[in-house]
Write a protein that holds these residues in place. Structure first.
Motif, PDB file in Angstrom:
ATOM      1  N   GLU A 100       0.845  -1.181   0.000  1.00  0.00           N
ATOM      2  CA  GLU A 100       0.000   0.000   0.000  1.00  0.00           C
ATOM      3  C   GLU A 100       0.888   1.240   0.000  1.00  0.00           C
ATOM      4  N   ALA A 101       0.511   2.257  -0.768  1.00  0.00           N
ATOM      5  CA  ALA A 101       1.316   3.478  -0.877  1.00  0.00           C
ATOM      6  C   ALA A 101       0.413   4.698  -0.791  1.00  0.00           C
ATOM      7  N   ASP A 102       0.964   5.813  -0.256  1.00  0.00           N
ATOM      8  CA  ASP A 102       0.170   7.019   0.001  1.00  0.00           C
ATOM      9  C   ASP A 102       0.301   8.093  -1.066  1.00  0.00           C
ATOM     10  N   PHE A 103       1.244   7.958  -2.015  1.00  0.00           N
ATOM     11  CA  PHE A 103       1.456   9.036  -2.972  1.00  0.00           C
ATOM     12  C   PHE A 103       0.156   9.328  -3.719  1.00  0.00           C
ATOM     13  N   PRO A 104      -0.303  10.598  -3.766  1.00  0.00           N
ATOM     14  CA  PRO A 104      -1.676  10.897  -4.188  1.00  0.00           C
ATOM     15  C   PRO A 104      -1.984  10.662  -5.664  1.00  0.00           C
ATOM     16  N   THR A 105      -0.985  10.643  -6.550  1.00  0.00           N
ATOM     17  CA  THR A 105      -1.303  10.540  -7.976  1.00  0.00           C
ATOM     18  C   THR A 105      -0.978   9.179  -8.578  1.00  0.00           C
ATOM     19  N   TYR A 106      -0.742   8.163  -7.732  1.00  0.00           N
ATOM     20  CA  TYR A 106      -0.660   6.810  -8.264  1.00  0.00           C
ATOM     21  C   TYR A 106      -2.014   6.430  -8.878  1.00  0.00           C
TER      22      TYR A 106
ATOM     23  N   ASP B 115      13.342  -0.226   8.744  1.00  0.00           N
ATOM     24  CA  ASP B 115      12.495   0.501   7.793  1.00  0.00           C
ATOM     25  C   ASP B 115      13.310   1.032   6.609  1.00  0.00           C
ATOM     26  N   GLU B 116      14.559   1.412   6.859  1.00  0.00           N
ATOM     27  CA  GLU B 116      15.396   1.953   5.787  1.00  0.00           C
ATOM     28  C   GLU B 116      15.685   0.919   4.699  1.00  0.00           C
TER      29      GLU B 116
ATOM     30  N   GLU C 171       2.897  -6.509   9.867  1.00  0.00           N
ATOM     31  CA  GLU C 171       2.970  -5.468   8.842  1.00  0.00           C
ATOM     32  C   GLU C 171       4.273  -4.685   8.964  1.00  0.00           C
ATOM     33  N   GLY C 172       4.870  -4.365   7.812  1.00  0.00           N
ATOM     34  CA  GLY C 172       6.085  -3.565   7.783  1.00  0.00           C
ATOM     35  C   GLY C 172       5.877  -2.275   7.018  1.00  0.00           C
TER      36      GLY C 172
ATOM     37  N   MET D 250       2.510  -6.126   3.508  1.00  0.00           N
ATOM     38  CA  MET D 250       1.790  -7.216   4.153  1.00  0.00           C
ATOM     39  C   MET D 250       2.003  -8.511   3.374  1.00  0.00           C
ATOM     40  N   LYS D 251       1.878  -9.640   4.071  1.00  0.00           N
ATOM     41  CA  LYS D 251       2.191 -10.912   3.437  1.00  0.00           C
ATOM     42  C   LYS D 251       1.512 -12.046   4.203  1.00  0.00           C
TER      43      LYS D 251
END
Length: 434
Positions: free
Chosen positions: A77-83, A365-366, A405-406, A420-421
């Motif tokens: 899941e990603a938050d970038f608005p214009t995907y 996370d990096e 979840e990561g 997620m997996k």
């Protein structure tokens, strides 16, 4: 915005398809898949899990063969608005994951060999693509003036959408060929030394076609108008390399019922060399060498057995921070897993079993990306063994893994991704003493 991002991504993953370190598989027998804990094994899969104990198997030739079928789901899941999408789902399927263990015992000496898919082995399909393949297009679609791409496009206004047809096929498989020498120092102590040769190969083939950026004027930009940035791009390349890992092991029969095991595997220095035919995206320069070391590993096992009833605990620790991953090792910690397995004899022929395994990933996370993420997990398994005679048996194992979840490291909120997996599978095995 119309969803026109069409991609099929086929990957045989370089990370493990089930259990183990960040780049290695520990699920090397059906017995493991029904108990999840085999480090103190005194059966034939000890060729991999507890090589020293092979010296105590009994005189003569021993053969073990198993296969696993594993299915996974992966969601990003990603938050970038214009995907075009904010969620991408895929499936990983490994229909064939074979393990072969052979041993010959004569007197106090034992010679054994093993074949394992020590890394990789699954196939993944993401029919709606992944964020990494459309991030650059999504950035342009976030109201960027068309004139920034080409001053002659000023009259077209701002970009406000995109579409692309994409396909990517990849394969990756690390095959392990292991040989061991074991010796019974006494009735109480056995020792073993071994070596594993790893042959690694990754292949990549695919591309991006029909890239279009939409504008507020209603004009769709194609490669013919916008030039190289929107031109079709293709990749055809492979990476190959090999490594050697040395294995030291000890098995101690502390009492008639209790045995303990120790195993240490050295780091395997693995260099992967590019052989490239086409690389329009500058991802695989021909002849370039990258480092993908196999981390060193320390394993401990403790088993208690009375008749056909057995309880076993195990723990594994991987030294991820001591490898060379071209800088990615700076984004990980060492990882570990631990668990307990139980077998119970219902009759003289039928044994039922179950197990639990807790695994903590070394990925911070990096490290995490949509193309390569590693998640901590809880796994449960059950199964059984049917004894055909005093020389042979068949076994069956089933498992279910629940992953935590990561997320990636995202100093800018819109760049946040979540991973997620799930994973389920079964295994069948056959053991024969000659």
């Amino acid at each position: 915005m119309k969803k026109m991002m069409m991609m099929t991504l086929l990957l045989i993953l370089t990370v493990q398809v089930f259990a183990g370190g960040m780049v290695t598989n520990s699920n090397q027998s059906a017995e493991y898949m029904r108990t999840l804990n085999r480090n103190a094994s005194v059966g034939l899969d000890a060729v991999y899990f507890n090589p020293a104990a092979v010296a105590g198997l009994g005189q003569g030739l021993h053969l073990y063969l198993s296969n696993q079928t594993i299915s996974q789901t992966r969601t990003v899941e990603a938050d970038f608005p214009t995907y075009n999408n904010n969620s991408w789902s895929g499936e990983t399927f490994a229909p064939a994951f074979p393990n072969l263990h052979v041993a010959y015992v004569t007197g106090s000496l034992a010679f054994s060999a093993s074949f394992q898919p020590i890394g990789g082995g699954g196939t993944a399909e993401f029919p709606a693509g992944l964020p990494a393949f459309e991030k650059d297009l999504a950035v342009f679609s976030n109201g960027v003036p068309a004139a920034l791409l080409n001053p002659a496009l000023e009259s077209l206004g701002n970009f406000n959408g995109y579409s692309v047809d994409a396909a990517f096929n990849g394969s990756s498989l690390y095959l392990g060929f292991q040989g061991n020498f074991s010796y019974a120092l006494s009735e109480m102590i056995q020792a073993g030394i071994g070596v594993r040769y790893i042959s690694a190969k990754n292949t990549y083939e695919g591309g991006l076609e029909n890239i279009v950026l939409k504008t507020t004027s209603g004009t769709d930009l194609t490669a013919a108008i916008a030039g190289e940035r929107l031109a079709d791009k293709f990749v055809e390349a492979e990476k190959t390399g090999s490594a050697m890992v040395f294995i030291l092991s000890a098995n101690m029969q502390l009492t008639k019922q209790i045995n303990a095991s120790l195993r240490y595997e050295t780091k395997g220095a693995l260099e992967m060399t590019n052989s490239t035919i086409t690389d329009d995206v500058d991802m695989f320069p021909d002849g370039v060498v990258t480092h993908s070391d196999i981390p060193a590993q320390f394993s401990f096992g403790l088993g208690w057995q009375e008749g056909l009833t057995r309880v076993e605990v195990s723990a594994d620790y991987w030294f991820n921070t001591a490898v060379d991953w071209d800088g990615k090792e700076e984004k990980v910690d060492n990882n570990y897993e631990a668990g307990v397995g139980v077998e119970f004899g219902l009759t003289e022929s039928l044994v039922i079993s179950g197990g639990y395994l807790y695994a903590v990933t070394g990925a911070r996370d990096e490290y995490q990306t949509d193309l390569d993420f590693s998640l901590s997990s809880n796994t449960v398994a059950f199964g059984g063994k049917y004894i055909l005679s005093d020389k042979k048996y068949v076994s069956l194992g089933l498992f279910d893994t629940i992953y935590m979840e990561g997320q990636n490291y995202a100093p800018i909120p819109f760049n946040q991704e979540r991973y997620m997996k799930t994973s389920i599978g079964f295994a069948v095995g056959y053991s024969h003493d000659f």
